[in-house]
Design a protein around this motif. Structure first.
Motif, PDB file in Angstrom:
ATOM      1  N   UNK A  64      23.260  32.710  16.542  1.00  0.00           N
ATOM      2  CA  UNK A  64      21.844  32.357  16.514  1.00  0.00           C
ATOM      3  C   UNK A  64      20.984  33.504  15.970  1.00  0.00           C
ATOM      4  N   UNK A  65      21.216  34.688  16.503  1.00  0.00           N
ATOM      5  CA  UNK A  65      20.426  35.842  16.083  1.00  0.00           C
ATOM      6  C   UNK A  65      20.922  36.386  14.749  1.00  0.00           C
ATOM      7  N   UNK A  66      22.254  36.337  14.580  1.00  0.00           N
ATOM      8  CA  UNK A  66      22.849  36.918  13.377  1.00  0.00           C
ATOM      9  C   UNK A  66      22.406  36.168  12.128  1.00  0.00           C
ATOM     10  N   UNK A  67      22.235  34.850  12.279  1.00  0.00           N
ATOM     11  CA  UNK A  67      21.909  34.055  11.100  1.00  0.00           C
ATOM     12  C   UNK A  67      20.645  34.559  10.409  1.00  0.00           C
ATOM     13  N   UNK A  70      17.661  37.536  20.440  1.00  0.00           N
ATOM     14  CA  UNK A  70      17.612  36.212  21.032  1.00  0.00           C
ATOM     15  C   UNK A  70      16.458  36.087  22.039  1.00  0.00           C
ATOM     16  N   UNK A  71      16.243  37.154  22.796  1.00  0.00           N
ATOM     17  CA  UNK A  71      15.135  37.138  23.758  1.00  0.00           C
ATOM     18  C   UNK A  71      13.814  37.049  22.991  1.00  0.00           C
ATOM     19  N   UNK A  72      13.682  37.876  21.947  1.00  0.00           N
ATOM     20  CA  UNK A  72      12.458  37.847  21.149  1.00  0.00           C
ATOM     21  C   UNK A  72      12.247  36.473  20.512  1.00  0.00           C
ATOM     22  N   UNK A  73      13.320  35.957  19.915  1.00  0.00           N
ATOM     23  CA  UNK A  73      13.213  34.674  19.217  1.00  0.00           C
ATOM     24  C   UNK A  73      12.761  33.551  20.134  1.00  0.00           C
ATOM     25  N   UNK A 106      31.582  38.784  27.207  1.00  0.00           N
ATOM     26  CA  UNK A 106      30.959  37.659  27.905  1.00  0.00           C
ATOM     27  C   UNK A 106      29.792  37.059  27.125  1.00  0.00           C
ATOM     28  N   UNK A 107      29.457  37.631  25.979  1.00  0.00           N
ATOM     29  CA  UNK A 107      28.339  37.085  25.214  1.00  0.00           C
ATOM     30  C   UNK A 107      28.822  35.864  24.425  1.00  0.00           C
ATOM     31  N   UNK A 108      28.214  34.710  24.636  1.00  0.00           N
ATOM     32  CA  UNK A 108      28.656  33.507  23.914  1.00  0.00           C
ATOM     33  C   UNK A 108      28.481  33.661  22.404  1.00  0.00           C
ATOM     34  N   UNK A 109      29.491  33.199  21.657  1.00  0.00           N
ATOM     35  CA  UNK A 109      29.463  33.315  20.208  1.00  0.00           C
ATOM     36  C   UNK A 109      28.252  32.648  19.580  1.00  0.00           C
ATOM     37  N   UNK A 110      27.829  31.521  20.137  1.00  0.00           N
ATOM     38  CA  UNK A 110      26.710  30.791  19.530  1.00  0.00           C
ATOM     39  C   UNK A 110      25.420  31.599  19.661  1.00  0.00           C
ATOM     40  N   UNK A 144      15.115  27.572  15.705  1.00  0.00           N
ATOM     41  CA  UNK A 144      15.847  28.708  16.250  1.00  0.00           C
ATOM     42  C   UNK A 144      15.218  29.240  17.535  1.00  0.00           C
ATOM     43  N   UNK A 145      13.911  29.070  17.651  1.00  0.00           N
ATOM     44  CA  UNK A 145      13.233  29.531  18.864  1.00  0.00           C
ATOM     45  C   UNK A 145      13.728  28.784  20.092  1.00  0.00           C
ATOM     46  N   UNK A 146      13.784  27.469  19.995  1.00  0.00           N
ATOM     47  CA  UNK A 146      14.263  26.681  21.134  1.00  0.00           C
ATOM     48  C   UNK A 146      15.765  26.886  21.354  1.00  0.00           C
ATOM     49  N   UNK A 147      16.494  27.025  20.259  1.00  0.00           N
ATOM     50  CA  UNK A 147      17.919  27.330  20.392  1.00  0.00           C
ATOM     51  C   UNK A 147      18.123  28.617  21.173  1.00  0.00           C
ATOM     52  N   UNK A 148      17.275  29.604  20.867  1.00  0.00           N
ATOM     53  CA  UNK A 148      17.376  30.889  21.559  1.00  0.00           C
ATOM     54  C   UNK A 148      17.112  30.732  23.055  1.00  0.00           C
ATOM     55  N   UNK A 149      16.197  29.841  23.423  1.00  0.00           N
ATOM     56  CA  UNK A 149      15.911  29.620  24.842  1.00  0.00           C
ATOM     57  C   UNK A 149      17.178  29.150  25.559  1.00  0.00           C
ATOM     58  N   UNK A 150      17.839  28.127  25.006  1.00  0.00           N
ATOM     59  CA  UNK A 150      19.055  27.616  25.637  1.00  0.00           C
ATOM     60  C   UNK A 150      20.130  28.704  25.659  1.00  0.00           C
ATOM     61  N   UNK A 151      20.217  29.458  24.550  1.00  0.00           N
ATOM     62  CA  UNK A 151      21.167  30.563  24.510  1.00  0.00           C
ATOM     63  C   UNK A 151      20.913  31.573  25.610  1.00  0.00           C
TER      64      UNK A 151
END
Lengths: 318, 275
Positions: B123-126, A54-57, B115-119, A286-293
């Motif tokens: 996101x990464x898993x997809x 997620x950080x990379x993305x 504590x890691x949010x499922x979304x 997915x890149x922007x989604x990762x930022x919010x994540x």
């Protein structure tokens, strides 16, 4: 926990053994690790990998084009800029804060009131307490769908009830007005969270020694005084744990909002969770989604640190 | 003496009455779900408070359209329980009994994962799933859903297994069993209740999963009932009777759990989250 004893025992046993047995000890250690290894590998794959990825993305261009070209080039801070320039992000952040704080305050106060109430001894106390867990056990999507029907502006039972008792003439637009929808989502989430708060706080109340209450009543303290001077201070560790756990599960809620309002009307119930979903899986960025994540994770991590500090400070004997 | 006794009995009755009132208010949505489901052909406008002519038409309708999803949910949830317990039981035992170097860090990590949010995981898993051809697959969803119960199961089982005396296992090993067979023959049977509790929760978590079902599937090949009901409200909001019947069916595991494992649940909620 007897952690310390189990920890030192095998170590002491190894130290006493002769060096020639060290090889055997090493093999035994390896064998022991085989018990833990599968779960460890799984957790690295399903928690560790997503965190890193997620950080990379968040620094990669990951858009619908990626699915044709298979390329996701690094693009520096573009995604971050894109998200922070998006007005919706600020709104979602603010609504996440309101949703989380509102839910926690409601769940906690009602949960505590019920926990105190059910600490009394009376018929059916245990039975009712058990059945009250149902809202927490039902899938959140299902609860949301039921509430969606109840809160329907024109045909929902809530408005017809309010109309019958004369509280509201023309019906509250629970889910259809941008100024009310977030409050409605909070109310539903309070309903879902009450059982969890009640169960843990009830457990905490049971561990307060009876003698303290006897002493308080000998000193002539009334119920409110006793609650403030005995119950609340003794309950404090449990209270912190409940609030931190509640915080961490509330801030990431997605299914409730998607099924109840879909983030609307007019984005009034968008949160960081729904925004992540929307950016990644609807806009396929997915890149922007990762930022919010990542923002979501940072907030959770701050509370995770708090949780672990509290947990360590409060339960040395447990 | 008699008077105070009478007074406390009266107070008890008042408390019971108040408790039942609380129950009625809190469970009204559940009642409403069932009541609506029992009223066939309800137009969107009229739903009676008490079904005047209850019928199971909506349920057969729901089974026709959502029956497949219920089966999918069942398969996925049972699969997730199996994965979850297979991984959690030995790990919990190792962490509880072996005093492994780094064991503490793993327990710490297990707590953090909750504590890691499922979304964020989705996101990464997809993208990983896309590369591994796991999108729209049972095994993919089962593996993802197992992550919902695994940390909980490890924490719960470890808390239980810490209290198993090492002598019990050692005695078995003297008789010629190795660590693994001793674990299977001695430790697992002793941990029966803890295994049931964590298995039930793993089932419930997987059954309630919506985020993974929504994100890791792009077709209707693998559609659990939570996803089914979500699509249902998008497409046929006019038929609330059938929606509610599906809702009732999807709430059944929770209801069964509440009846069968009532005493384990409260302990499970408290044990899994605090200790």
């Amino acid at each position: 926990m007897s952690e310390t004893t189990t920890r030192t025992e095998p170590a002491a046993a190894t130290a006493e053994r002769a060096p020639r047995e060290r090889k055997g000890v090493g093999r035994r250690r390896l064998y022991q690790w085989l018990f833990v290894a599968p779960a460890l590998v799984y957790m690295l794959a399903f928690f560790g990998y997503p965190l890193v990825r997620n950080v990379l993305m968040s620094f990669q261009e990951f858009t619908p084009r990626t699915y044709f070209t298979g390329e996701s080039p690094f693009n520096g801070l573009d995604n971050w800029r894109g998200v922070f320039d998006n007005e919706l992000f600020g709104d979602a952040l603010w609504q996440t804060i309101l949703f989380t704080i509102g839910s926690l305050v409601g769940q906690f106060t009602i949960g505590l009131a019920l926990a105190v109430f059910f600490s009394r001894r009376f018929h059916l106390s245990g039975f009712v307490r058990a059945v009250l867990l149902l809202p927490w056990l039902v899938p959140m999507v299902v609860s949301a769908v039921v509430w969606r029907r109840i809160m329907d502006e024109d045909h929902g039972i809530l408005n017809s009830f309010l109309g019958t008792i004369g509280l509201s003439g023309d019906g509250v637009p629970w889910l259809s007005s941008p100024s009310v929808a977030l409050l409605s989502a909070i109310l539903v989430n309070i309903w879902i969270g009450i059982p969890f708060n009640m169960v843990i706080l009830y457990g905490g109340l049971q561990e307060i020694p009876r003698e303290l209450y006897e002493a308080a009543s000998l000193d002539g303290a009334g119920p409110w005084r006793t609650f403030r001077s005995v119950t609340l201070p003794m309950l404090r560790p449990v209270v912190t744990v409940v609030l931190v756990l509640g915080f961490m599960s509330t801030i990431k809620i997605l299914d409730l909002i998607l099924a109840l309002t879909g983030g609307g009307p007019a984005d009034s119930t968008q949160t960081l969770g729904t925004l992540t979903y929307q950016l990644s899986f609807l806009q396929l960025d997915f890149g922007q989604g990762a930022v919010v994540g990542n923002v979501l994770i940072l907030i959770s991590a701050a509370f995770a640190v708090l949780y672990l500090r509290v947990n360590r400070a409060d339960s040395p004997g447990k | 003496m008699n008077r105070t006794e009478g007074r406390s009995r009266a107070r008890g009755a008042w408390n019971t009455a108040a408790a039942l009132l609380i129950l009625a208010v809190m469970l009204f949505p559940v009642y409403w779900m069932i009541s609506t489901a029992l009223q066939p052909h309800t137009s969107i406008a009229s739903t009676d408070l008490i079904p005047s002519a209850p019928s199971f038409d909506n349920f057969s309708n729901a089974l026709d359209t959502q029956g497949g999803s219920l089966v999918t949910s069942l398969i996925v949830s049972i699969g997730a329980v199996i994965v979850c317990l297979t991984l959690a039981a030995p790990a919990a035992y190792g962490l509880a009994q072996f005093g492994l170097k780094g064991g503490r860090a793993i327990v710490f990590g297990t707590l953090i994962t909750q504590m890691v949010p499922g979304i964020v995981i989705a996101n990464a898993l997809y993208s990983a799933y896309a590369e591994l051809n796991l999108v729209n697959s049972y095994i993919g969803l089962i593996l993802a859903d197992a992550s919902l119960g695994l940390p909980f199961a490890i924490v719960l089982l470890r808390a239980f297994m810490v209290s198993i005396p090492t002598e019990v296992v050692e005695a078995a090993m003297v008789d010629g069993a190795n660590r693994f067979t001793a674990f299977v023959r001695i430790v697992l049977p002793m941990s029966r209740n803890a295994l049931i509790t964590s298995g039930l929760f793993a089932f419930l978590f997987a059954w309630a999963d919506f985020i993974f079902a929504l994100t890791l599937n792009t077709t209707d090949d693998v559609k659990p009932v939570t996803l089914g009901i979500y699509q249902f409200i998008g497409a046929h909001v006019s038929d609330w009777g059938a929606v509610m019947a599906t809702a009732v069916l999807s709430a059944i595991p929770a209801a069964i759990l509440l009846v069968v494992a009532q005493k384990y649940i409260a302990a499970g909620i408290a044990g899994g989250s605090i200790k």
